[in-house]
Design a protein around this motif. Structure first.
Motif, PDB file in Angstrom:
ATOM      1  N   LEU A   1       1.015  -1.227   0.069  1.00  0.00           N
ATOM      2  CA  LEU A   1      -0.082  -0.015   0.092  1.00  0.00           C
ATOM      3  C   LEU A   1       0.781   1.252  -0.081  1.00  0.00           C
ATOM      4  O   LEU A   1       2.184   1.051   0.442  1.00  0.00           O
ATOM      5  N   SER A   2       0.155   2.388  -0.252  1.00  0.00           N
ATOM      6  CA  SER A   2       1.095   3.735  -0.258  1.00  0.00           C
ATOM      7  C   SER A   2       1.266   4.002   1.095  1.00  0.00           C
ATOM      8  O   SER A   2       0.505   3.491   2.008  1.00  0.00           O
ATOM      9  N   GLY A   3       2.257   5.020   1.518  1.00  0.00           N
ATOM     10  CA  GLY A   3       2.497   5.416   2.862  1.00  0.00           C
ATOM     11  C   GLY A   3       1.298   5.863   3.569  1.00  0.00           C
ATOM     12  O   GLY A   3       1.179   5.339   4.675  1.00  0.00           O
ATOM     13  N   GLY A   4       0.546   6.493   3.037  1.00  0.00           N
ATOM     14  CA  GLY A   4      -0.793   6.990   3.850  1.00  0.00           C
ATOM     15  C   GLY A   4      -1.769   5.858   4.108  1.00  0.00           C
ATOM     16  O   GLY A   4      -2.115   5.654   5.267  1.00  0.00           O
TER      17      GLY A   4
ATOM     18  N   PRO B   1       1.474  15.864   2.154  1.00  0.00           N
ATOM     19  CA  PRO B   1       0.245  16.697   2.733  1.00  0.00           C
ATOM     20  C   PRO B   1      -1.217  16.111   2.746  1.00  0.00           C
ATOM     21  O   PRO B   1      -2.131  16.300   3.485  1.00  0.00           O
ATOM     22  N   ILE B   2      -1.301  15.386   1.349  1.00  0.00           N
ATOM     23  CA  ILE B   2      -2.843  15.072   1.096  1.00  0.00           C
ATOM     24  C   ILE B   2      -3.121  13.862   2.097  1.00  0.00           C
ATOM     25  O   ILE B   2      -4.121  13.741   2.731  1.00  0.00           O
ATOM     26  N   ALA B   3      -1.999  12.758   2.261  1.00  0.00           N
ATOM     27  CA  ALA B   3      -2.226  11.619   3.342  1.00  0.00           C
ATOM     28  C   ALA B   3      -2.485  12.160   4.538  1.00  0.00           C
ATOM     29  O   ALA B   3      -2.927  11.527   5.480  1.00  0.00           O
ATOM     30  N   THR B   4      -1.613  13.295   4.756  1.00  0.00           N
ATOM     31  CA  THR B   4      -1.621  13.970   6.230  1.00  0.00           C
ATOM     32  C   THR B   4      -2.822  14.597   6.357  1.00  0.00           C
ATOM     33  O   THR B   4      -3.499  14.171   7.428  1.00  0.00           O
TER      34      THR B   4
ATOM     35  N   ILE C   1      -1.006  12.367  20.783  1.00  0.00           N
ATOM     36  CA  ILE C   1      -0.361  12.571  19.458  1.00  0.00           C
ATOM     37  C   ILE C   1       1.239  13.512  19.726  1.00  0.00           C
ATOM     38  O   ILE C   1       0.788  14.480  20.423  1.00  0.00           O
ATOM     39  N   VAL C   2       2.237  12.745  19.430  1.00  0.00           N
ATOM     40  CA  VAL C   2       3.357  13.586  19.396  1.00  0.00           C
ATOM     41  C   VAL C   2       3.604  14.144  17.990  1.00  0.00           C
ATOM     42  O   VAL C   2       3.452  13.320  16.882  1.00  0.00           O
ATOM     43  N   THR C   3       3.716  15.394  17.914  1.00  0.00           N
ATOM     44  CA  THR C   3       3.947  16.118  16.518  1.00  0.00           C
ATOM     45  C   THR C   3       4.999  16.859  16.671  1.00  0.00           C
ATOM     46  O   THR C   3       5.120  17.770  17.609  1.00  0.00           O
ATOM     47  N   HIS C   4       5.931  17.074  15.563  1.00  0.00           N
ATOM     48  CA  HIS C   4       6.958  18.079  15.323  1.00  0.00           C
ATOM     49  C   HIS C   4       6.142  19.251  14.466  1.00  0.00           C
ATOM     50  O   HIS C   4       6.923  20.278  14.537  1.00  0.00           O
ATOM     51  N   SER C   5       4.940  19.279  14.210  1.00  0.00           N
ATOM     52  CA  SER C   5       4.365  20.197  13.330  1.00  0.00           C
ATOM     53  C   SER C   5       3.331  20.846  14.147  1.00  0.00           C
ATOM     54  O   SER C   5       2.341  20.494  14.486  1.00  0.00           O
ATOM     55  N   MET C   6       3.814  22.196  14.539  1.00  0.00           N
ATOM     56  CA  MET C   6       2.769  22.959  15.311  1.00  0.00           C
ATOM     57  C   MET C   6       1.708  23.226  14.775  1.00  0.00           C
ATOM     58  O   MET C   6       0.534  23.116  15.351  1.00  0.00           O
ATOM     59  N   GLN C   7       1.683  23.499  13.332  1.00  0.00           N
ATOM     60  CA  GLN C   7       0.398  23.676  12.732  1.00  0.00           C
ATOM     61  C   GLN C   7      -0.481  22.559  12.766  1.00  0.00           C
ATOM     62  O   GLN C   7      -1.855  22.465  13.139  1.00  0.00           O
ATOM     63  N   GLN C   8       0.029  21.135  13.002  1.00  0.00           N
ATOM     64  CA  GLN C   8      -0.767  20.086  12.848  1.00  0.00           C
ATOM     65  C   GLN C   8      -1.301  19.844  14.484  1.00  0.00           C
ATOM     66  O   GLN C   8      -2.599  19.752  14.435  1.00  0.00           O
ATOM     67  N   ALA C   9      -0.484  20.286  15.338  1.00  0.00           N
ATOM     68  CA  ALA C   9      -1.164  20.164  16.814  1.00  0.00           C
ATOM     69  C   ALA C   9      -2.253  21.069  16.836  1.00  0.00           C
ATOM     70  O   ALA C   9      -3.384  21.134  17.512  1.00  0.00           O
TER      71      ALA C   9
END
Ligand SMILES: Nc1ncnc2c1ncn2[C@@H]1O[C@H](COP(=O)(O)OP(=O)(O)O)[C@@H](O)[C@H]1O
Ligand SMILES: [Mg+2]
Lengths: 262, 251
Positions: free
Chosen positions: A159-162, A191-194, A212-220
């Motif tokens: 399968l794809s990564g996403g 970005p789409i899979a995200t 969730i641990v995330t390094h993307s502040m926008q995502q948080a």
């Protein structure tokens, strides 16, 4: 007399972390951290690399047990029970508190078997039909079923990564967890899979509590209701995400989220 | 506060900030000139003010474009986000104040016909000077993120309102004396109202600066002194005695 609280006003903690310290040998990786994990909310752990986010996340379902030099003190409670109590069945615990990792890691087996793996171990199905139902439902809840319905026997690694990451989410969901821990689940995705995973998490929140641990502040900022900011092993600040990203109290939080030299 | 790791972000913020400060400087100058033109009946200067407004409009356009770019590209949080949003709003207020100054300049000629009320241009001048000071202080408060100064400006608006109130009463008396005064008095009142509106915009700006620094809007209602909307003077009435007609219609 006080007005009785509405049900929606009551904050329910599914997990509580109290005064937790973690050492890897002499490296003091997590320092006296206390944190509440709210039921049916997404809690984001943010902070610079090496600040102890993953370490703390792994404490929540005893994944650190496998690391020889790792010593943990303090208290982590799930459902009112200390998960480090010697009577706790760690395998059962990890079914209740599932985990999704940074790199999608499907087993080298079929899509079906990837999802059926946990239910088989935990004997959640009495017959083939029940197992089929669990697999289908889990894939549906992970937003993947429509894409793989006609090729359940194909290898998950194809399968794809996403899709692989959603397969791992389906695998975690299949054993009916209450809490799902995710360590940078989108960092290997485009970005789409995200966006697909983020949309999925928003739905999942109705049935699960997510950390969730995330390094993307926008995502948080986009997906979480609560945010905890870590810095050099310390939990500097925790609170409503809307507050942390608009009016953080601590200078260190402010510097980090605005991308300044701390 | 410390610099951003991505230094071009600081450059962007500095750029929008300096655009707004440039606008502020121009607006203040426009108001000074519009007032001079009025007091000295200098129609050449008045024309210059009317023409000069285009420069302010252009700068506001630049601020608009710049801030949208910063939002899209930098996705700022916390203080940075408030800086961008506040700057956008300040520019919009400054543009409005600029329009009022232009409007004032346009009425210069009409006022010359109302020279009978030369005392009133003195009041207009005083109102204008108050507002000029408020503009300066507001820009200072913005540059230095000075909460105390912003709070001071916010309360100073009342003085402008008081001047408008007394001018309003004075003009009503003139108009009642002789209907031929009406046209001139009305122009003076419109100008005074323009200046008072500038004060309102500056007060909003001061509140936005408080929000920028504190992250919260000021809770207390500021005093509002413009009572002309409900002030009625009946012919022959002793105009010191009409407090009963004052009602505050805060909006
Ligand atoms: N398995 C491990 N063995 C030894 N040290 C570790 C291990 N995992 C993490 N550490 C150390 O613990 C600290 C925190 O790491 P980690 O929890 O991975 O941080 P983060 O997830 O915030 O980047 C770091 O100093 C790291 O080197
Ligand atoms: Mg990590």
């Amino acid at each position: 007399m006080k007005k009785p609280k509405k049900k929606s006003d009551v904050v329910e903690n599914v997990m509580t972390v109290r005064n937790v310290d973690v050492f890897y040998g002499s490296n003091h990786a997590v320092k006296d951290v206390s944190l509440d994990i709210r039921k049916n909310q997404i809690t984001a752990l943010i902070g610079p690399s090496g600040c102890g986010k993953s370490t703390l996340l792994r404490c929540l379902n005893r994944m650190n047990d496998n690391i020889e030099i790792c010593k943990i003190t303090g208290e982590v409670k799930y459902d009112g029970q200390d998960i480090y109590d010697k009577n706790v069945d760690v395998v059962a615990l990890r079914a209740r508190i599932g985990m999704v990792f940074q790199k999608p890691n499907p087993f080298p087996k079929s899509i079906y078997d990837n999802v059926a793996y946990g239910p088989r171990i935990h004997r959640l199905a009495e017959n083939k039909q029940q197992l089929d139902d669990i697999v289908e439902n889990s894939l549906k809840k992970a937003g993947l079923f429509a894409e793989v319905a006609d090729r359940l026997a194909d290898p998950g690694t194809g399968l794809s990564g996403g899709q692989q990451q959603r397969l791992c989410i389906a695998r975690a969901i299949a054993v009916e967890p209450e809490v799902i821990l995710m360590d940078e689940p989108c960092s290997a995705l485009d970005p789409i899979a995200t966006a697909v995973i983020e949309e999925l998490m928003e739905d999942m929140r109705l049935n699960y509590s997510i950390v969730i641990v995330t390094h993307s502040m926008q995502q948080a900022a986009r997906i979480s209701q609560r945010t905890a900011f870590f810095h050099m092993g310390e939990l500097v600040e925790q609170g409503a995400t809307s507050k942390i990203f608009t009016l953080p109290k601590d200078e260190r939080t402010k510097s980090y989220i605005t991308g300044r030299i701390g | 506060m410390n610099d951003h790791i991505v230094s071009s972000f600081d450059d962007d913020l500095d750029k929008v900030e300096s655009l707004v400060l440039e606008m502020g400087g121009l607006v203040e100058q426009q108001l000074v000139n519009a007032t001079l033109a009025l007091v000295n009946q200098d129609s050449k200067l008045a024309k210059q003010v009317v023409k000069g407004d285009a420069r302010i409009d252009k700068l506001e356009g630049e601020v608009n474009v710049m801030t949208v770019q910063v939002l899209a590209i930098r996705q700022p949080f916390a203080d940075d986000l408030r800086t961008v949003i506040t700057t956008l709003k300040l520019a919009s207020h400054l543009e409005s104040i600029g329009n009022y100054a232009k409007n004032m300049a346009r009425r210069t000629r009409a006022i010359s016909k109302a020279s009978a009320f030369s005392g009133s241009t003195g009041t207009l001048k005083r109102m204008s000077e108050l507002v000029q000071q408020m503009v300066r202080e507001t820009l200072d408060a913005y540059t230095h993120r000075d909460v105390e100064l912003a709070e001071l400006v916010r309360n100073r608006d009342e003085d402008v309102d008081q001047l408008l109130n007394s001018l309003f009463r004075e003009m009503l008396t003139y108009m009642m004396e002789d209907p031929r005064h009406i046209s001139g008095c009305m122009h003076i009142l419109f100008i005074a109202k323009n200046i008072e509106r500038m004060g309102d915009h500056i007060t909003d700006m001061a509140e936005e600066i408080l929000f920028l620094v504190n992250g919260k809007w000021p809770k207390d209602k500021r005093p509002k002194g413009d009572r002309t909307s409900t002030l009625i003077i009946e012919p022959g009435e002793d105009d010191e005695d009409d407090d009963a007609h004052f009602e505050d219609d805060e909006s």
